[in-house]
Design an enzyme around this catalytic site. Structure first.
Site, PDB file in Angstrom:
ATOM      1  N   CYS A   2       0.836  -1.202   0.000  1.00  0.00           N
ATOM      2  CA  CYS A   2       0.000   0.000   0.000  1.00  0.00           C
ATOM      3  C   CYS A   2       0.870   1.251   0.000  1.00  0.00           C
ATOM      4  O   CYS A   2       2.019   1.233   0.422  1.00  0.00           O
ATOM      5  CB  CYS A   2      -0.953   0.041   1.187  1.00  0.00           C
ATOM      6  SG  CYS A   2      -2.072  -1.352   1.327  1.00  0.00           S
ATOM      7  N   ARG A  30       5.443  -0.422  -4.541  1.00  0.00           N
ATOM      8  CA  ARG A  30       5.109  -1.064  -3.274  1.00  0.00           C
ATOM      9  C   ARG A  30       4.087  -2.189  -3.451  1.00  0.00           C
ATOM     10  O   ARG A  30       3.877  -2.979  -2.541  1.00  0.00           O
ATOM     11  CB  ARG A  30       4.568  -0.014  -2.294  1.00  0.00           C
ATOM     12  CG  ARG A  30       5.591   1.020  -1.896  1.00  0.00           C
ATOM     13  CD  ARG A  30       4.977   2.109  -1.038  1.00  0.00           C
ATOM     14  NE  ARG A  30       4.583   1.628   0.262  1.00  0.00           N
ATOM     15  CZ  ARG A  30       5.358   1.615   1.339  1.00  0.00           C
ATOM     16  NH1 ARG A  30       6.603   2.021   1.248  1.00  0.00           N
ATOM     17  NH2 ARG A  30       4.911   1.184   2.495  1.00  0.00           N
ATOM     18  N   TRP A  76      -3.296  -2.582  -1.362  1.00  0.00           N
ATOM     19  CA  TRP A  76      -2.994  -4.009  -1.473  1.00  0.00           C
ATOM     20  C   TRP A  76      -4.054  -4.730  -0.652  1.00  0.00           C
ATOM     21  O   TRP A  76      -4.150  -4.546   0.556  1.00  0.00           O
ATOM     22  CB  TRP A  76      -1.596  -4.289  -0.926  1.00  0.00           C
ATOM     23  CG  TRP A  76      -1.222  -5.736  -0.885  1.00  0.00           C
ATOM     24  CD1 TRP A  76      -1.490  -6.621   0.116  1.00  0.00           C
ATOM     25  CD2 TRP A  76      -0.510  -6.460  -1.884  1.00  0.00           C
ATOM     26  NE1 TRP A  76      -0.976  -7.852  -0.192  1.00  0.00           N
ATOM     27  CE2 TRP A  76      -0.363  -7.786  -1.405  1.00  0.00           C
ATOM     28  CE3 TRP A  76       0.033  -6.128  -3.122  1.00  0.00           C
ATOM     29  CZ2 TRP A  76       0.292  -8.772  -2.135  1.00  0.00           C
ATOM     30  CZ3 TRP A  76       0.691  -7.115  -3.834  1.00  0.00           C
ATOM     31  CH2 TRP A  76       0.812  -8.410  -3.341  1.00  0.00           C
ATOM     32  N   ASN A 102      -2.868   2.385   5.741  1.00  0.00           N
ATOM     33  CA  ASN A 102      -2.017   1.216   5.532  1.00  0.00           C
ATOM     34  C   ASN A 102      -1.978   0.405   6.811  1.00  0.00           C
ATOM     35  O   ASN A 102      -2.034   0.971   7.908  1.00  0.00           O
ATOM     36  CB  ASN A 102      -0.577   1.631   5.190  1.00  0.00           C
ATOM     37  CG  ASN A 102      -0.462   2.251   3.824  1.00  0.00           C
ATOM     38  OD1 ASN A 102      -1.390   2.241   3.027  1.00  0.00           O
ATOM     39  ND2 ASN A 102       0.703   2.809   3.542  1.00  0.00           N
ATOM     40  N   GLY A 103      -1.832  -0.914   6.682  1.00  0.00           N
ATOM     41  CA  GLY A 103      -1.747  -1.760   7.854  1.00  0.00           C
ATOM     42  C   GLY A 103      -3.028  -2.545   8.071  1.00  0.00           C
ATOM     43  O   GLY A 103      -3.868  -2.681   7.166  1.00  0.00           O
ATOM     44  N   GLU A 472      18.960 -17.182  -3.883  1.00  0.00           N
ATOM     45  CA  GLU A 472      18.531 -15.878  -4.389  1.00  0.00           C
ATOM     46  C   GLU A 472      18.303 -15.917  -5.891  1.00  0.00           C
ATOM     47  O   GLU A 472      17.356 -15.296  -6.402  1.00  0.00           O
ATOM     48  CB  GLU A 472      19.578 -14.813  -4.028  1.00  0.00           C
ATOM     49  CG  GLU A 472      19.310 -13.424  -4.593  1.00  0.00           C
ATOM     50  CD  GLU A 472      18.019 -12.793  -4.092  1.00  0.00           C
ATOM     51  OE1 GLU A 472      17.605 -11.780  -4.687  1.00  0.00           O
ATOM     52  OE2 GLU A 472      17.421 -13.297  -3.125  1.00  0.00           O
ATOM     53  N   LYS A 476      14.745 -14.821  -7.621  1.00  0.00           N
ATOM     54  CA  LYS A 476      14.588 -13.815  -8.675  1.00  0.00           C
ATOM     55  C   LYS A 476      13.841 -14.396  -9.871  1.00  0.00           C
ATOM     56  O   LYS A 476      12.980 -13.745 -10.455  1.00  0.00           O
ATOM     57  CB  LYS A 476      15.954 -13.296  -9.127  1.00  0.00           C
ATOM     58  CG  LYS A 476      16.569 -12.311  -8.204  1.00  0.00           C
ATOM     59  CD  LYS A 476      15.739 -11.019  -8.143  1.00  0.00           C
ATOM     60  CE  LYS A 476      15.991 -10.287  -6.838  1.00  0.00           C
ATOM     61  NZ  LYS A 476      15.329 -10.887  -5.683  1.00  0.00           N
ATOM     62  N   GLU A 479      10.161 -14.709  -8.894  1.00  0.00           N
ATOM     63  CA  GLU A 479       9.490 -13.424  -8.691  1.00  0.00           C
ATOM     64  C   GLU A 479       9.057 -12.774  -9.996  1.00  0.00           C
ATOM     65  O   GLU A 479       7.940 -12.256 -10.092  1.00  0.00           O
ATOM     66  CB  GLU A 479      10.431 -12.455  -7.956  1.00  0.00           C
ATOM     67  CG  GLU A 479      10.557 -12.685  -6.476  1.00  0.00           C
ATOM     68  CD  GLU A 479      11.492 -11.679  -5.846  1.00  0.00           C
ATOM     69  OE1 GLU A 479      11.114 -11.092  -4.825  1.00  0.00           O
ATOM     70  OE2 GLU A 479      12.605 -11.480  -6.370  1.00  0.00           O
ATOM     71  N   HIS A 495      19.415 -35.873  -2.565  1.00  0.00           N
ATOM     72  CA  HIS A 495      18.463 -36.203  -1.511  1.00  0.00           C
ATOM     73  C   HIS A 495      17.032 -35.828  -1.906  1.00  0.00           C
ATOM     74  O   HIS A 495      16.222 -35.496  -1.040  1.00  0.00           O
ATOM     75  CB  HIS A 495      18.865 -35.508  -0.203  1.00  0.00           C
ATOM     76  CG  HIS A 495      20.191 -35.946   0.316  1.00  0.00           C
ATOM     77  ND1 HIS A 495      20.431 -37.211   0.806  1.00  0.00           N
ATOM     78  CD2 HIS A 495      21.385 -35.292   0.391  1.00  0.00           C
ATOM     79  CE1 HIS A 495      21.691 -37.316   1.171  1.00  0.00           C
ATOM     80  NE2 HIS A 495      22.302 -36.165   0.930  1.00  0.00           N
ATOM     81  N   LYS A 593       6.750  -4.373  -2.604  1.00  0.00           N
ATOM     82  CA  LYS A 593       8.135  -4.028  -2.285  1.00  0.00           C
ATOM     83  C   LYS A 593       8.365  -4.028  -0.776  1.00  0.00           C
ATOM     84  O   LYS A 593       9.333  -4.598  -0.287  1.00  0.00           O
ATOM     85  CB  LYS A 593       8.474  -2.650  -2.858  1.00  0.00           C
ATOM     86  CG  LYS A 593       9.915  -2.216  -2.624  1.00  0.00           C
ATOM     87  CD  LYS A 593      10.880  -3.081  -3.392  1.00  0.00           C
ATOM     88  CE  LYS A 593      12.299  -2.578  -3.304  1.00  0.00           C
ATOM     89  NZ  LYS A 593      13.247  -3.494  -3.943  1.00  0.00           N
TER      90      LYS A 593
END
Length: 598
Positions: A2, A30, A76, A102-103, A472, A476, A479, A495, A593
């Site tokens: 948000c 964001r 969001w 927000n929140g 990472e 990426k 994402e 394994h 974000k």
């Protein structure tokens, strides 16, 4: 998650709307699924739409919205799906109060039940809508607007950043609790936002609100008060970010721009810290931090991968260290005492799970340190110490330059706290920006992406310091390409993951000539014998090349830093795969974000 913007000042009509829309566009990174704005004059004018910001821009009436104060929001979804009705701002029954938030308001349901019992009618499924109705009730009982806003905030439980406007008031009212809000002090007005880039075009003078503080923003100035109503004298700080840093600078995507900014970001991160002649690292702001008995690094997502890398550095320096997912840290009840240093690794300094872990550790007696990118963030203000990575604004949701900067910052932190001495290590640190530039100049990542864009899945493996970078690399790819990818220590292949290997599952193997190279080659042969294409990311192409289908080369450096350079190659591969697939690279679906809810 948000984004909030607000403005009160001398701009009128079209200018106010432009300021709000421009601020919202700069907060798109964001993550959001709807957007809206409200402008206050003798009445409140509200426009809001589900979907992209362009839908809101098209809905703004041609004759503009009149007023000197306004608020905007990108939402969001948490309570209720993305619809026009659930988009912010929300208003009271009479449409004289508009609120963005927000929140999460944890006690919204009993508040809503209470208000509905009194006859208030709700138009949305959101938790936010209780706020304008609570303000309305306080006004009906005779409170002035500021008192009504304060009484309302006092009723809320949870995390929030709230901004409100009221008819006949050219003022924006704001408050925060565990969710970021920053004020901008401009020549022709005052700004409010979740993050500095929203108003960086207009001013670099900022004030960071603290938890429990209230702000009244009008053309004549800003008044900040505490929970008791007493005026608070707050410092105005200058943000060391150029407005150009928040633009694309000719690149097709912010992500690609930020990948190419990494040499400069690392130079800024290093500035004044490595001591070449002594072979040491000195971080002035941490001179009073004693050598800890143990270190816990807490983080989420990409920052967690940096924490894994950093924990290994601390252990090699003789300091016991563990990296933990922040969301699990309090649950697992890691034991701490005054000899424990808990390091929160967080790009934004606002990540809810990381903040909770830091607060929990601090409450149990540990010393806390934030490794963050954002000056004045919650982590920077609440921790005992802070180490800034100095990467500059990062707009793309997928972190790139901040991950690299976090790795470098943690390399310096471990060296400084252990009082380590190594000219070779320090010289390699100082040379990293040039090494990174050579990777960017010579990378064949685009060719690799073209060849394997239609793969069924992607695997990323490494050992030691390369294992976090493999994780990472997979993150990426997931994402921004929306393709299945998995990253793990190479020894784990046998394994279970080998069952997934086919000729349509390329394997990216990070191989360092001085660290587990022979074992890595054994893992490469395991997958190659089962038909999987192998792409070696390595500083030893002459030794590795005949075992791999392709090689992405990284230049010679200290063996602890080879994975940092390899990471840049993996970032580029993910970018070019996503680009070929036509993905929304800077704003991948379902992601945000700054994750400010637990």
């Amino acid at each position: 998650m948000c984004g909030i913007v607000g403005y009160a000042g001398e701009r009128t009509n079209e200018d106010v709307v432009d300021v709000l829309l421009d601020g919202l566009s700069r907060l798109e990174y964001r993550g959001y699924d709807s957007a809206g704005l409200a402008v206050a004059n003798s009445s409140i004018s509200v426009v809001k739409r589900r979907g992209e910001l362009s839908a809101l821009e098209e809905a703004v009436p041609a004759d503009d919205l009149e007023g000197f104060a306004g608020i905007g929001h990108t939402r969001w979804s948490t309570h209720g799906p993305p619809t026009d009705a659930n988009a912010h701002p929300h208003t009271d029954c009479d449409g004289t109060v508009a609120v963005v938030h927000n929140g999460i308001i944890e006690n919204y349901q009993p508040l809503r039940d209470e208000l509905e019992a009194e006859g208030h009618e709700f138009d949305s499924e959101t938790d936010t809508e209780v706020v304008p109705h609570l303000i309305e009730r306080a006004l009906d009982r005779g409170d002035d607007v500021e008192t009504a806003f304060r009484r309302t905030i006092d009723r809320l439980e949870g995390s929030y950043a709230v901004a409100a406007v009221c008819a006949d008031r050219e003022t924006v009212y704001a408050a925060r609790q565990q969710s970021p809000l920053v004020l901008g002090v401009g020549d022709d007005g005052y700004f409010l936002a979740s993050d500095v880039p929203a108003f960086l075009e207009y001013t670099d003078e900022v004030v960071y609100l603290e938890d429990g503080q209230f702000a009244s923003i009008r053309s004549s100035g800003v008044e900040i008060t505490d929970e008791s109503g007493a005026i608070v004298d707050v410092p105005v700080e200058t943000v060391d970010w150029d407005p150009e840093d928040a633009g694309k600078s000719g690149y097709d995507h912010y992500m690609l721009k930020e990948i190419h900014e990494q040499p400069r970001a690392i130079r800024k991160c290093l500035r004044g810290r490595p001591r070449a002649l002594e072979g040491t690292v000195s971080i002035d702001e941490l001179d009073d931090v004693p050598r800890p008995e143990r270190v816990h690094l807490v983080a989420c997502g990409t920052s967690y991968h940096a924490a894994l890398y950093g924990a290994r550095l601390f252990r090699e320096r003789g300091i016991p260290a563990t990296a933990a997912l922040a969301s699990e840290y309090a649950v697992d009840a890691y034991p701490v005492d005054d000899g424990t240093l808990v390091v929160g690794v967080t790009q934004s300094g606002e990540t809810a799970d990381t903040m909770r872990a830091l607060r929990d550790a601090g409450g149990r007696g540990a010393r806390t340190l934030a490794v963050t990118n954002v000056v004045g963030s919650s982590a920077a203000r609440e921790c005992d110490h802070v180490l800034y990575i100095r990467a500059g604004p990062e707009i793309s949701v997928a972190a790139t330059k901040t991950f690299t900067s976090q790795q470098v910052a943690l390399a310096m932190l471990s060296s400084a706290l252990a009082d380590a001495r190594s000219r070779e290590f320090v010289e390699a640190l100082r040379a990293l920006p040039d090494r990174l530039q050579s990777v960017l100049d010579d990378s064949r990542a685009r060719e690799i992406a073209d060849e394997y864009v239609d793969a069924d899945a992607y695997f990323f493996v490494g050992r030691g310091y390369a294992a976090p970078v493999a994780r990472e690399g997979a993150l990426k790819m997931k994402e921004i390409s929306y393709r299945y990818a998995e990253g793990f220590p190479a020894g784990e292949f046998k394994h279970g993951p080998l069952a997934l290997i086919t000729d349509r599952t390329p394997v990216f193997a990070v191989i360092n000539r001085e660290a587990n190279a022979e074992k890595m080659l054994g893992n490469v042969k395991e997958v190659a014998s089962r038909g999987a294409p192998v792409i070696a990311v390595t500083d030893a192409p002459e030794a590795v090349g005949h075992h791999a289908d392709h090689v992405l080369r990284v230049p010679d450096t200290h063996w602890r830093f080879t994975p940092i350079l390899a990471n840049v190659q993996l970032q580029l591969v993910a970018y070019w795969v996503a680009n070929r697939l036509g993905r929304s690279i800077d704003k991948p679906r379902n992601l945000a974000k700054s994750v400010t809810v637990e």
